[in-house]
Scaffold this motif. Structure first.
Motif, mmCIF file in Angstrom:
data_model
loop_
_atom_site.group_PDB
_atom_site.id
_atom_site.type_symbol
_atom_site.label_atom_id
_atom_site.label_comp_id
_atom_site.label_asym_id
_atom_site.label_seq_id
_atom_site.Cartn_x
_atom_site.Cartn_y
_atom_site.Cartn_z
ATOM 1 N N ASN A 187 7.920 -5.083 -13.264
ATOM 2 C CA ASN A 187 6.469 -4.901 -13.211
ATOM 3 C C ASN A 187 6.169 -3.686 -12.334
ATOM 4 O O ASN A 187 6.821 -3.453 -11.308
ATOM 5 N N LEU A 188 5.149 -2.925 -12.741
ATOM 6 C CA LEU A 188 4.780 -1.724 -11.996
ATOM 7 C C LEU A 188 3.674 -2.050 -10.997
ATOM 8 O O LEU A 188 2.626 -2.572 -11.368
ATOM 9 N N VAL A 189 3.923 -1.727 -9.722
ATOM 10 C CA VAL A 189 2.962 -1.972 -8.646
ATOM 11 C C VAL A 189 2.403 -0.632 -8.176
ATOM 12 O O VAL A 189 3.159 0.263 -7.790
ATOM 13 N N LEU A 190 1.090 -0.478 -8.232
ATOM 14 C CA LEU A 190 0.425 0.700 -7.688
ATOM 15 C C LEU A 190 0.079 0.424 -6.223
ATOM 16 O O LEU A 190 -0.727 -0.457 -5.932
ATOM 17 N N ILE A 191 0.697 1.167 -5.319
ATOM 18 C CA ILE A 191 0.458 1.020 -3.878
ATOM 19 C C ILE A 191 -0.550 2.080 -3.460
ATOM 20 O O ILE A 191 -0.256 3.277 -3.505
ATOM 21 N N VAL A 192 -1.731 1.647 -3.056
ATOM 22 C CA VAL A 192 -2.779 2.583 -2.636
ATOM 23 C C VAL A 192 -2.909 2.473 -1.119
ATOM 24 O O VAL A 192 -3.521 1.537 -0.595
ATOM 25 N N GLU A 193 -2.323 3.423 -0.419
ATOM 26 C CA GLU A 193 -2.213 3.364 1.043
ATOM 27 C C GLU A 193 -2.082 4.780 1.585
ATOM 28 O O GLU A 193 -1.246 5.556 1.112
ATOM 29 N N ASP A 194 -2.940 5.120 2.553
ATOM 30 C CA ASP A 194 -2.915 6.489 3.075
ATOM 31 C C ASP A 194 -2.006 6.654 4.287
ATOM 32 O O ASP A 194 -1.857 7.773 4.791
ATOM 33 N N GLU A 195 -1.400 5.589 4.770
ATOM 34 C CA GLU A 195 -0.432 5.692 5.863
ATOM 35 C C GLU A 195 0.971 5.706 5.266
ATOM 36 O O GLU A 195 1.451 4.680 4.774
ATOM 37 N N PRO A 196 1.643 6.874 5.284
ATOM 38 C CA PRO A 196 2.942 7.003 4.607
ATOM 39 C C PRO A 196 3.977 5.981 5.056
ATOM 40 O O PRO A 196 4.746 5.469 4.227
ATOM 41 N N ALA B 116 3.232 2.669 3.380
ATOM 42 C CA ALA B 116 3.516 2.774 1.948
ATOM 43 C C ALA B 116 5.017 2.726 1.681
ATOM 44 O O ALA B 116 5.470 2.071 0.731
ATOM 45 N N ARG B 117 5.799 3.396 2.526
ATOM 46 C CA ARG B 117 7.258 3.408 2.333
ATOM 47 C C ARG B 117 7.854 2.026 2.542
ATOM 48 O O ARG B 117 8.767 1.610 1.817
ATOM 49 N N ILE B 118 7.356 1.300 3.538
ATOM 50 C CA ILE B 118 7.872 -0.050 3.799
ATOM 51 C C ILE B 118 7.565 -0.969 2.616
ATOM 52 O O ILE B 118 8.433 -1.702 2.132
ATOM 53 N N LEU B 119 6.323 -0.928 2.132
ATOM 54 C CA LEU B 119 5.956 -1.760 0.985
ATOM 55 C C LEU B 119 6.801 -1.403 -0.227
ATOM 56 O O LEU B 119 7.288 -2.285 -0.945
ATOM 57 N N GLU B 120 6.986 -0.118 -0.448
ATOM 58 C CA GLU B 120 7.789 0.320 -1.590
ATOM 59 C C GLU B 120 9.218 -0.206 -1.482
ATOM 60 O O GLU B 120 9.783 -0.696 -2.471
ATOM 61 N N LEU C 69 9.360 -3.959 -2.251
ATOM 62 C CA LEU C 69 9.083 -4.233 -3.663
ATOM 63 C C LEU C 69 10.245 -3.790 -4.551
ATOM 64 O O LEU C 69 10.629 -4.497 -5.480
ATOM 65 N N LEU C 70 10.807 -2.623 -4.259
ATOM 66 C CA LEU C 70 11.960 -2.147 -5.026
ATOM 67 C C LEU C 70 13.134 -3.106 -4.894
ATOM 68 O O LEU C 70 13.851 -3.371 -5.863
ATOM 69 N N ARG C 71 13.318 -3.638 -3.698
ATOM 70 C CA ARG C 71 14.421 -4.575 -3.459
ATOM 71 C C ARG C 71 14.276 -5.826 -4.323
ATOM 72 O O ARG C 71 15.271 -6.432 -4.728
ATOM 73 N N ASP C 72 13.023 -6.195 -4.637
ATOM 74 C CA ASP C 72 12.790 -7.382 -5.460
ATOM 75 C C ASP C 72 12.692 -7.067 -6.949
ATOM 76 O O ASP C 72 12.323 -7.932 -7.739
ATOM 77 N N GLY C 73 12.997 -5.832 -7.316
ATOM 78 C CA GLY C 73 13.068 -5.498 -8.733
ATOM 79 C C GLY C 73 11.810 -4.915 -9.339
ATOM 80 O O GLY C 73 11.742 -4.722 -10.556
ATOM 81 N N TYR C 74 10.791 -4.630 -8.514
ATOM 82 C CA TYR C 74 9.565 -4.039 -9.029
ATOM 83 C C TYR C 74 9.698 -2.519 -9.093
ATOM 84 O O TYR C 74 10.442 -1.911 -8.321
ATOM 85 N N ARG C 75 8.940 -1.912 -9.989
ATOM 86 C CA ARG C 75 8.755 -0.474 -9.976
ATOM 87 C C ARG C 75 7.497 -0.164 -9.168
ATOM 88 O O ARG C 75 6.582 -0.994 -9.105
ATOM 89 N N VAL D 86 5.136 -9.255 -0.742
ATOM 90 C CA VAL D 86 5.909 -9.432 -1.973
ATOM 91 C C VAL D 86 5.656 -10.817 -2.555
ATOM 92 O O VAL D 86 5.490 -10.982 -3.770
ATOM 93 N N ALA D 87 5.596 -11.823 -1.687
ATOM 94 C CA ALA D 87 5.334 -13.187 -2.159
ATOM 95 C C ALA D 87 3.958 -13.290 -2.791
ATOM 96 O O ALA D 87 3.776 -13.972 -3.818
ATOM 97 N N ARG D 88 2.963 -12.623 -2.206
ATOM 98 C CA ARG D 88 1.614 -12.636 -2.780
ATOM 99 C C ARG D 88 1.600 -11.936 -4.133
ATOM 100 O O ARG D 88 0.927 -12.383 -5.071
ATOM 101 N N VAL D 89 2.311 -10.816 -4.231
ATOM 102 C CA VAL D 89 2.391 -10.096 -5.503
ATOM 103 C C VAL D 89 2.981 -11.005 -6.580
ATOM 104 O O VAL D 89 2.459 -11.096 -7.692
ATOM 105 N N LYS D 90 4.064 -11.693 -6.246
ATOM 106 C CA LYS D 90 4.694 -12.603 -7.209
ATOM 107 C C LYS D 90 3.723 -13.698 -7.638
ATOM 108 O O LYS D 90 3.612 -14.023 -8.833
ATOM 109 N N ALA D 91 3.011 -14.281 -6.671
ATOM 110 C CA ALA D 91 2.108 -15.393 -6.974
ATOM 111 C C ALA D 91 0.957 -14.944 -7.868
ATOM 112 O O ALA D 91 0.595 -15.632 -8.832
ATOM 113 N N VAL D 92 0.366 -13.798 -7.563
ATOM 114 C CA VAL D 92 -0.763 -13.314 -8.359
ATOM 115 C C VAL D 92 -0.313 -12.945 -9.769
ATOM 116 O O VAL D 92 -0.979 -13.274 -10.755
#
Length: 230
Positions: free
Chosen positions: A4-13, A16-20, A23-29, A111-117
């Motif tokens: 699944n593709l996740v659009l991360i909208v975050e102005d603090e690099p 954003a890198r931590i979230l990415e 998410l990548l570790r859990d198989g998301y794009r 990541v857990a919230r993303v999965k649940a939604v």
């Protein structure tokens, strides 16, 4: 849910890198946007499966982005906020967000919230169309139509309103408690139970404007039912 593709909208690099990374570790794009205008463009071009949307971003803030997305799309959106006034806005109206997270957060929780939604919204997309009297709900396209005087009139709803209507129309005469509605339609969020009253009031008003009366009746000591038994 992998790929699944996740659009991360975050102005603090750094955030954003931590979230990415999580998410990548859990198989998301993932794809990133650092401001609201870029987020709108990415959403239109890439059609992400879900959006992680920071409230305070440049050019167009998260609330403006959410409002724009909800004009044409039912893409799931998780709002991210650090400010109390933002939290008040989300708690009171929900503005069509599927969930929200308060900073500072644990990336694993995100990541857990993303999965649940995604699990909830994808399940809804697999449902069919349900009709009750003159009201028709399409669970796949997130649309509601009222048949009036031989015409099919679209009913304009926020995503939260749609979720409540879709949930209750499946069992139209069942009485639902406020907490039960909140848990079923807006799970994994910190919304207040009283926000259900606001959504129900808005739904009732919008239906009545199209001549659909007698829906979302209050059940004393319990909550609401979609329609009283005939």
């Amino acid at each position: 849910m992998e790929n699944n593709l996740v659009l991360i909208v975050e102005d603090e690099p750094a955030i954003a890198r931590i979230l990415e990374a999580y998410l990548l570790r859990d198989g998301y794009r993932t794809v990133q946007a650092a401001d609201g205008e870029t987020a709108i463009d990415h959403h239109a071009l890439l059609k992400p499966d879900i959006v992680l949307l920071d409230a305070r971003i440049p050019k167009l803030d998260g609330f403006g982005v959410l409002a724009r997305l909800r004009q044409t799309s039912s893409t799931p959106v998780i709002m991210v906020t650090a400010l109390a006034d933002d939290l008040d806005r989300l708690s009171g109206l929900h503005l069509g967000a599927d969930d929200y997270i308060v900073k500072p957060f644990n990336p694993q929780e995100v990541v857990a919230r993303v999965k649940a939604v995604l699990r909830r919204t994808m399940g809804e997309r697999n449902d069919s169309v349900r009709r009750f009297r003159d009201i028709e709900v399409d669970f796949g396209s997130y649309t509601v139509v009222v048949n009036k005087d031989g015409k099919r009139i679209p009913l304009s709803l926020t995503l939260s309103e749609f979720r409540i209507l879709a949930h209750m129309i499946r069992h139209p005469t069942q009485a639902f408690g406020r907490a039960e509605i909140l848990d079923a339609c807006l799970p994994d969020s910190d919304a207040l139970v009283r926000t259900v009253d606001t959504h129900i009031s808005n739904l009732r008003r919008k239906l009545e404007e199209l001549g659909q009366t007698g829906f979302f009746t209050a059940v004393r000591g319990i909550g609401y039912r979609f329609s009283d038994p005939q």
